[in-house]
Design an enzyme around this catalytic site. Structure first.
Site, mmCIF file in Angstrom:
data_model
loop_
_atom_site.group_PDB
_atom_site.id
_atom_site.type_symbol
_atom_site.label_atom_id
_atom_site.label_comp_id
_atom_site.label_asym_id
_atom_site.label_seq_id
_atom_site.Cartn_x
_atom_site.Cartn_y
_atom_site.Cartn_z
ATOM 1 C CE1 TYR A 54 -13.596 2.039 -9.036
ATOM 2 C CE2 TYR A 54 -15.857 1.414 -9.539
ATOM 3 C CZ TYR A 54 -14.692 1.226 -8.816
ATOM 4 O OH TYR A 54 -14.625 0.212 -7.881
ATOM 5 C CG ASP A 105 -2.200 0.787 1.034
ATOM 6 O OD1 ASP A 105 -2.120 2.006 0.829
ATOM 7 O OD2 ASP A 105 -3.279 0.167 1.051
ATOM 8 C CB VAL A 139 -0.553 -0.368 -7.979
ATOM 9 C CG1 VAL A 139 -0.778 -1.069 -6.657
ATOM 10 C CG2 VAL A 139 -1.582 0.734 -8.220
#
Length: 241
Positions: free
Chosen positions: A150, A37, A59
């Site tokens: 999204y 994270d 990421v």
């Protein structure tokens, strides 16, 4: 209990929300967990709580992924499971979503998933196989207002999951997608506010209900399952009653 005993698992976005619950359940099922994270404080606290490792990861950073996989492999010997859970949402539709925000959502939710699969595949092949679980969304199954970026990112995750499942099947690496609907997490609060009514089951779901499906896909119980969509939405995509 013990369905994941002996398996080494990386879970991204695991400092909070669904990822944190997945990390807790994985550890309880015997997995050796690496929490990845950008939130170092929350990630380190959770790792201490459940006896896991924490590794800082953005990421969208390919080099960071390579370092994470090397670290996990060095610590635990193998990488057997990857849960691509990290994700963000920026609200906006066709006329009010900015290009900058669209690219940011795609970088985290789509490119991040690609980089994760690419990074772990060689390690899983060395281990003799593995399981990759990509966390999609019901927004990758049906459209939603003011969620263009999204939705685009999660439709892409769904497609990548199926393509990767075909590419990696000869290496005994399974790739599946889990598509949560409205789940009671900090990120879902705004989504709940924008949705009228409730799913057919009459309530919003819990992170534990998503984690249960993820554990199944990580375990040997799902050994003949790959390239599949697993929907956890209280019946929402079946149609409103």
């Amino acid at each position: 209990m013990g369905r994941l005993r002996g398996k080494s698992a990386i879970i991204t976005g695991a400092a909070s929300g669904m990822g944190a619950e997945e990390a807790r359940v994985f550890a309880a099922e015997g997995a050796r967990v690496t929490i990845a994270d950008v939130d170092d404080g929350a990630g380190e606290r959770l790792a201490k709580e459940i006896g896991a490792r924490f590794h800082h990861l953005d990421v969208t950073d390919a080099a960071g992924w390579e370092a994470l996989v090397t670290s996990a492999e060095n610590a635990y010997g193998t990488v057997d499971v990857l849960v691509n859970n990290a994700g963000i949402v920026v609200w906006g539709g066709v006329t009010d979503l900015t290009e900058v925000d669209l690219r940011r959502v795609l970088d985290v939710n789509t490119i991040g998933v690609f980089l994760g699969m690419r990074a772990v595949a060689p390690a899983m092949e060395r281990a003799g196989g593995g399981s990759i679980i990509n966390i999609g969304s019901t927004s990758g199954l049906v459209g939603g207002p003011k969620a263009l970026g999204y939705s685009a990112s999660k439709w892409a995750v769904r497609g990548m999951t199926k393509a990767a499942a075909l590419d990696l099947a000869p290496k005994n690496i399974r790739v599946n997608a889990v598509h949560p609907g409205l789940i009671r997490t900090p990120m879902s609060g705004a989504a709940a506010d924008r949705t009228s009514g409730t799913p057919p089951l009459g309530r919003i779901g819990t992170p534990a209900e998503v984690a249960a499906v993820v554990v199944h896909l990580a375990s040997d119980d799902s050994g003949y399952t790959t390239g599949a969509d697993h929907v956890v939405d209280g019946g929402r995509t079946a149609g409103w009653t």
